[in-house]
Design a protein around this motif. Structure first.
Motif, PDB file in Angstrom:
ATOM      1  N   PRO A  37       0.763  -1.339  -0.280  1.00 35.01           N
ATOM      2  CA  PRO A  37      -0.023  -0.068   0.100  1.00 35.01           C
ATOM      3  C   PRO A  37       0.631   1.391  -0.041  1.00 35.01           C
ATOM      4  O   PRO A  37       0.366   2.206  -0.672  1.00 35.01           O
ATOM      5  N   GLN A  38       1.941   1.243   0.741  1.00 39.31           N
ATOM      6  CA  GLN A  38       2.691   2.382   0.698  1.00 39.31           C
ATOM      7  C   GLN A  38       3.321   2.810  -0.770  1.00 39.31           C
ATOM      8  O   GLN A  38       3.850   4.020  -0.924  1.00 39.31           O
ATOM      9  N   ALA A  39       3.243   2.087  -1.580  1.00 41.11           N
ATOM     10  CA  ALA A  39       3.661   2.286  -3.240  1.00 41.11           C
ATOM     11  C   ALA A  39       2.747   3.428  -3.697  1.00 41.11           C
ATOM     12  O   ALA A  39       3.215   4.220  -4.405  1.00 41.11           O
ATOM     13  N   PHE A  40       1.583   3.431  -3.274  1.00 34.72           N
ATOM     14  CA  PHE A  40       0.609   4.553  -3.769  1.00 34.72           C
ATOM     15  C   PHE A  40       1.069   5.996  -3.437  1.00 34.72           C
ATOM     16  O   PHE A  40       1.158   6.897  -4.241  1.00 34.72           O
ATOM     17  N   ARG A  41       1.686   6.162  -1.983  1.00 34.49           N
ATOM     18  CA  ARG A  41       2.103   7.471  -1.664  1.00 34.49           C
ATOM     19  C   ARG A  41       3.400   7.584  -2.162  1.00 34.49           C
ATOM     20  O   ARG A  41       3.850   8.862  -2.623  1.00 34.49           O
ATOM     21  N   ALA A  42       4.144   6.831  -2.526  1.00 32.93           N
ATOM     22  CA  ALA A  42       5.488   6.957  -3.253  1.00 32.93           C
ATOM     23  C   ALA A  42       5.401   7.358  -4.585  1.00 32.93           C
ATOM     24  O   ALA A  42       6.174   8.123  -4.973  1.00 32.93           O
ATOM     25  N   VAL A  43       4.555   6.843  -5.215  1.00 33.22           N
ATOM     26  CA  VAL A  43       4.227   7.110  -6.571  1.00 33.22           C
ATOM     27  C   VAL A  43       3.595   8.503  -6.539  1.00 33.22           C
ATOM     28  O   VAL A  43       3.883   9.482  -7.667  1.00 33.22           O
ATOM     29  N   VAL A  44       2.756   9.186  -5.536  1.00 37.58           N
ATOM     30  CA  VAL A  44       2.389  10.406  -5.732  1.00 37.58           C
ATOM     31  C   VAL A  44       3.272  11.591  -5.282  1.00 37.58           C
ATOM     32  O   VAL A  44       3.630  12.503  -5.804  1.00 37.58           O
ATOM     33  N   ASN A  45       4.446  10.982  -4.708  1.00 33.53           N
ATOM     34  CA  ASN A  45       5.583  11.905  -4.365  1.00 33.53           C
ATOM     35  C   ASN A  45       6.836  11.603  -5.201  1.00 33.53           C
ATOM     36  O   ASN A  45       7.754  12.225  -4.970  1.00 33.53           O
ATOM     37  N   GLN A  46       6.771  10.921  -6.280  1.00 27.22           N
ATOM     38  CA  GLN A  46       7.961  10.516  -7.025  1.00 27.22           C
ATOM     39  C   GLN A  46       8.143  11.672  -7.876  1.00 27.22           C
ATOM     40  O   GLN A  46       7.314  12.174  -8.689  1.00 27.22           O
ATOM     41  N   ARG A  47       9.600  12.098  -7.960  1.00 27.06           N
ATOM     42  CA  ARG A  47       9.759  13.256  -8.932  1.00 27.06           C
ATOM     43  C   ARG A  47      10.292  12.827 -10.133  1.00 27.06           C
ATOM     44  O   ARG A  47      10.660  11.655 -10.223  1.00 27.06           O
ATOM     45  N   ALA A  48      10.177  13.772 -11.019  1.00 27.76           N
ATOM     46  CA  ALA A  48      10.473  13.281 -12.499  1.00 27.76           C
ATOM     47  C   ALA A  48      12.165  12.701 -12.591  1.00 27.76           C
ATOM     48  O   ALA A  48      12.934  13.347 -11.622  1.00 27.76           O
ATOM     49  N   ASN A  49      12.159  11.658 -13.451  1.00 27.03           N
ATOM     50  CA  ASN A  49      13.894  11.470 -13.592  1.00 27.03           C
ATOM     51  C   ASN A  49      14.536  12.506 -14.193  1.00 27.03           C
ATOM     52  O   ASN A  49      13.815  13.174 -15.203  1.00 27.03           O
ATOM     53  N   PRO A  50      15.557  13.018 -13.541  1.00 22.31           N
ATOM     54  CA  PRO A  50      16.237  14.252 -14.135  1.00 22.31           C
ATOM     55  C   PRO A  50      17.014  13.754 -15.421  1.00 22.31           C
ATOM     56  O   PRO A  50      17.101  14.661 -16.191  1.00 22.31           O
ATOM     57  N   GLU A  51      17.096  12.488 -15.834  1.00 25.37           N
ATOM     58  CA  GLU A  51      17.713  12.482 -17.310  1.00 25.37           C
ATOM     59  C   GLU A  51      16.642  12.498 -18.452  1.00 25.37           C
ATOM     60  O   GLU A  51      17.168  12.704 -19.401  1.00 25.37           O
ATOM     61  N   THR A  52      15.373  12.044 -17.862  1.00 23.34           N
ATOM     62  CA  THR A  52      14.393  12.077 -19.226  1.00 23.34           C
ATOM     63  C   THR A  52      13.293  12.941 -19.001  1.00 23.34           C
ATOM     64  O   THR A  52      12.666  13.420 -19.811  1.00 23.34           O
ATOM     65  N   GLY A  53      13.203  13.418 -17.698  1.00 24.48           N
ATOM     66  CA  GLY A  53      11.970  14.618 -17.332  1.00 24.48           C
ATOM     67  C   GLY A  53      10.493  13.738 -17.050  1.00 24.48           C
ATOM     68  O   GLY A  53       9.495  14.255 -16.840  1.00 24.48           O
ATOM     69  N   GLU A  54      10.723  12.464 -17.250  1.00 24.83           N
ATOM     70  CA  GLU A  54       9.566  11.588 -16.825  1.00 24.83           C
ATOM     71  C   GLU A  54       9.704  10.943 -15.753  1.00 24.83           C
ATOM     72  O   GLU A  54      10.506  11.135 -14.989  1.00 24.83           O
ATOM     73  N   SER A  55       8.128  10.760 -15.201  1.00 18.94           N
ATOM     74  CA  SER A  55       7.993  10.148 -13.755  1.00 18.94           C
ATOM     75  C   SER A  55       8.028   8.441 -14.155  1.00 18.94           C
ATOM     76  O   SER A  55       6.945   8.270 -14.977  1.00 18.94           O
ATOM     77  N   MET A  56       8.892   7.704 -13.623  1.00 18.03           N
ATOM     78  CA  MET A  56       8.827   6.461 -14.054  1.00 18.03           C
ATOM     79  C   MET A  56       8.628   5.648 -13.111  1.00 18.03           C
ATOM     80  O   MET A  56       9.333   5.795 -11.635  1.00 18.03           O
ATOM     81  N   ILE A  57       7.770   4.609 -13.117  1.00 17.52           N
ATOM     82  CA  ILE A  57       7.531   3.657 -11.844  1.00 17.52           C
ATOM     83  C   ILE A  57       8.738   2.892 -11.526  1.00 17.52           C
ATOM     84  O   ILE A  57       8.700   2.504 -10.373  1.00 17.52           O
ATOM     85  N   THR A  58       9.529   2.721 -12.288  1.00 21.80           N
ATOM     86  CA  THR A  58      10.736   1.923 -11.992  1.00 21.80           C
ATOM     87  C   THR A  58      11.691   2.904 -10.943  1.00 21.80           C
ATOM     88  O   THR A  58      12.176   1.913 -10.030  1.00 21.80           O
ATOM     89  N   ASP A  59      11.689   4.128 -10.833  1.00 21.98           N
ATOM     90  CA  ASP A  59      12.219   4.851  -9.929  1.00 21.98           C
ATOM     91  C   ASP A  59      11.544   4.595  -8.494  1.00 21.98           C
ATOM     92  O   ASP A  59      12.006   4.358  -7.480  1.00 21.98           O
TER      93      ASP A  59
END
Length: 99
Positions: A37-59
């Motif tokens: 369940p804590q993954a959903f909070r982590a996704v909301v707080n995930q910053r964009a990948n500095p190399e691509t500018g994308e928000s990636m679930i792998t991060d």
């Protein structure tokens, strides 16, 4: 409610690399996740990948693995990369061949 398959003993995610230039092992992530369940909070707080500018679930998954165990499940069967027209076509041909 569906339960996640059990992780084989000793199998634990250490890290993920989004589209590596060279494979680091024998397994590939096919983007099927059973996350706590804590993954959903982590996704909301995930910053964009500095190399691509994308928000990636792998991060997000890698960050979760740094804070606790994330189990893995080994997929069986044939895998098709349907991110291209050619891969999508190959998958459809394979399915039709079974009918």
């Amino acid at each position: 409610m569906t339960t996640a398959p059990r992780c084989p003993p000793g199998w634990r995610l250490d890290s993920l690399t989004e589209k590596p230039a060279q494979a680091a092992g024998s397994y590939a992530n096919i983007s099927r996740y059973f996350l706590p369940p804590q993954a959903f909070r982590a996704v909301v707080n995930q910053r964009a990948n500095p190399e691509t500018g994308e928000s990636m679930i792998t991060d997000t998954v890698t960050r979760l693995a740094e804070n606790g165990p994330i189990g893995v499940s080994i997929a069986t069967g044939q895998y098709f990369d349907c991110g291209s027209l050619d891969g999508w076509h190959q998958a459809n041909v394979a399915v039709m061949a079974t009918r």
